[in-house]
Design a protein around this motif. Structure first.
Motif, PDB file in Angstrom:
ATOM      1  N   ASP A  77     172.853 -15.365  40.514  1.00 11.93           N
ATOM      2  CA  ASP A  77     172.644 -15.906  39.381  1.00 11.93           C
ATOM      3  C   ASP A  77     172.531 -17.562  39.283  1.00 11.93           C
ATOM      4  O   ASP A  77     172.164 -17.983  38.393  1.00 11.93           O
ATOM      5  CB  ASP A  77     173.637 -15.651  38.464  1.00 11.93           C
ATOM      6  CG  ASP A  77     173.661 -13.975  38.011  1.00 11.93           C
ATOM      7  OD1 ASP A  77     172.723 -13.391  38.268  1.00 11.93           O
ATOM      8  OD2 ASP A  77     175.016 -13.455  38.006  1.00 11.93           O
ATOM      9  N   SER A  78     172.822 -18.055  40.484  1.00  9.06           N
ATOM     10  CA  SER A  78     173.160 -19.546  40.449  1.00  9.06           C
ATOM     11  C   SER A  78     171.584 -20.220  41.053  1.00  9.06           C
ATOM     12  O   SER A  78     170.973 -19.601  41.869  1.00  9.06           O
ATOM     13  CB  SER A  78     174.246 -19.865  41.567  1.00  9.06           C
ATOM     14  OG  SER A  78     174.150 -21.365  41.656  1.00  9.06           O
TER      15      SER A  78
ATOM     16  N   GLU B  77     179.021 -13.249  44.930  1.00  9.07           N
ATOM     17  CA  GLU B  77     178.339 -12.550  44.089  1.00  9.07           C
ATOM     18  C   GLU B  77     177.472 -13.568  43.061  1.00  9.07           C
ATOM     19  O   GLU B  77     176.568 -13.002  42.367  1.00  9.07           O
ATOM     20  CB  GLU B  77     179.360 -11.718  43.229  1.00  9.07           C
ATOM     21  CG  GLU B  77     180.182 -10.605  44.191  1.00  9.07           C
ATOM     22  CD  GLU B  77     180.879  -9.939  43.489  1.00  9.07           C
ATOM     23  OE1 GLU B  77     180.803  -9.634  42.194  1.00  9.07           O
ATOM     24  OE2 GLU B  77     182.159  -9.579  43.870  1.00  9.07           O
ATOM     25  N   ARG B  78     178.064 -14.695  42.691  1.00 16.06           N
ATOM     26  CA  ARG B  78     177.337 -15.427  41.693  1.00 16.06           C
ATOM     27  C   ARG B  78     176.163 -16.255  42.219  1.00 16.06           C
ATOM     28  O   ARG B  78     175.171 -16.653  41.823  1.00 16.06           O
ATOM     29  CB  ARG B  78     178.355 -16.444  41.150  1.00 16.06           C
ATOM     30  CG  ARG B  78     179.609 -15.933  40.361  1.00 16.06           C
ATOM     31  CD  ARG B  78     180.245 -17.132  39.728  1.00 16.06           C
ATOM     32  NE  ARG B  78     181.059 -17.839  40.672  1.00 16.06           N
ATOM     33  CZ  ARG B  78     182.342 -17.561  40.942  1.00 16.06           C
ATOM     34  NH1 ARG B  78     183.141 -16.428  40.486  1.00 16.06           N
ATOM     35  NH2 ARG B  78     183.059 -18.517  41.839  1.00 16.06           N
TER      36      ARG B  78
ATOM     37  N   SER C  58     182.728  -8.781  49.256  1.00 20.70           N
ATOM     38  CA  SER C  58     183.370  -9.574  48.237  1.00 20.70           C
ATOM     39  C   SER C  58     184.935  -8.958  48.060  1.00 20.70           C
ATOM     40  O   SER C  58     185.233  -7.795  48.058  1.00 20.70           O
ATOM     41  CB  SER C  58     182.730  -9.863  47.095  1.00 20.70           C
ATOM     42  OG  SER C  58     182.843  -8.719  46.181  1.00 20.70           O
TER      43      SER C  58
ATOM     44  N   ASP D 265     184.677 -13.892  45.624  1.00 21.67           N
ATOM     45  CA  ASP D 265     183.623 -13.186  44.780  1.00 21.67           C
ATOM     46  C   ASP D 265     182.493 -14.292  44.230  1.00 21.67           C
ATOM     47  O   ASP D 265     181.494 -14.083  43.613  1.00 21.67           O
ATOM     48  CB  ASP D 265     184.121 -12.674  43.302  1.00 21.67           C
ATOM     49  CG  ASP D 265     184.836 -13.595  42.668  1.00 21.67           C
ATOM     50  OD1 ASP D 265     185.098 -14.703  42.888  1.00 21.67           O
ATOM     51  OD2 ASP D 265     185.174 -13.190  41.362  1.00 21.67           O
ATOM     52  N   VAL D 266     182.734 -15.503  45.102  1.00 19.31           N
ATOM     53  CA  VAL D 266     181.717 -16.618  44.544  1.00 19.31           C
ATOM     54  C   VAL D 266     180.243 -16.261  45.185  1.00 19.31           C
ATOM     55  O   VAL D 266     179.291 -16.473  44.718  1.00 19.31           O
ATOM     56  CB  VAL D 266     182.180 -18.166  45.082  1.00 19.31           C
ATOM     57  CG1 VAL D 266     182.489 -17.942  46.394  1.00 19.31           C
ATOM     58  CG2 VAL D 266     181.154 -19.001  44.604  1.00 19.31           C
TER      59      VAL D 266
END
Length: 97
Positions: free
Chosen positions: A87-88, A83-84, A18, A80-81
């Motif tokens: 949590d998504s 990395e989410r 990322s 960096d999306v």
């Protein structure tokens, strides 16, 4: 000859991070749109279990949309999306390889 086939094959084997420096995986293959002669995704293997572990089966890979790619050099940097993802709960455009 414009060198495009050589450029595409050089993506395979590169590590993907990322843009915050988090390891995402390694390029196993590329997804192509043959009509537009464009790379549309990167098929990653050896992926970071912390990012994808609860979303895919062990030993499987993901396809990261090429529009997430920020830079290609010795390594490939993606937004960096990714990395989410850990949590998504929403469906993103990754796919199981």
């Amino acid at each position: 000859m414009d060198g495009t086939p050589e450029e595409i094959t050089t993506l395979v084997g590169r590590e993907v991070y990322s843009n915050n420096g988090v390891f995402v995986g390694e390029v196993d293959d590329v997804r192509l749109n043959l009509d537009d002669t464009a790379v549309t995704g990167l098929a990653l293997g050896g992926i970071n279990d912390e990012l994808f572990g609860n979303r895919i089966e062990p030993g499987r890979g993901v396809i990261v949309p090429y529009r997430w790619v920020r830079a290609v050099g010795d390594v490939i940097l993606v937004n960096d999306v990714v990395e989410r993802m850990k949590d998504s709960d929403e469906e993103e455009e990754e796919a199981v390889v």
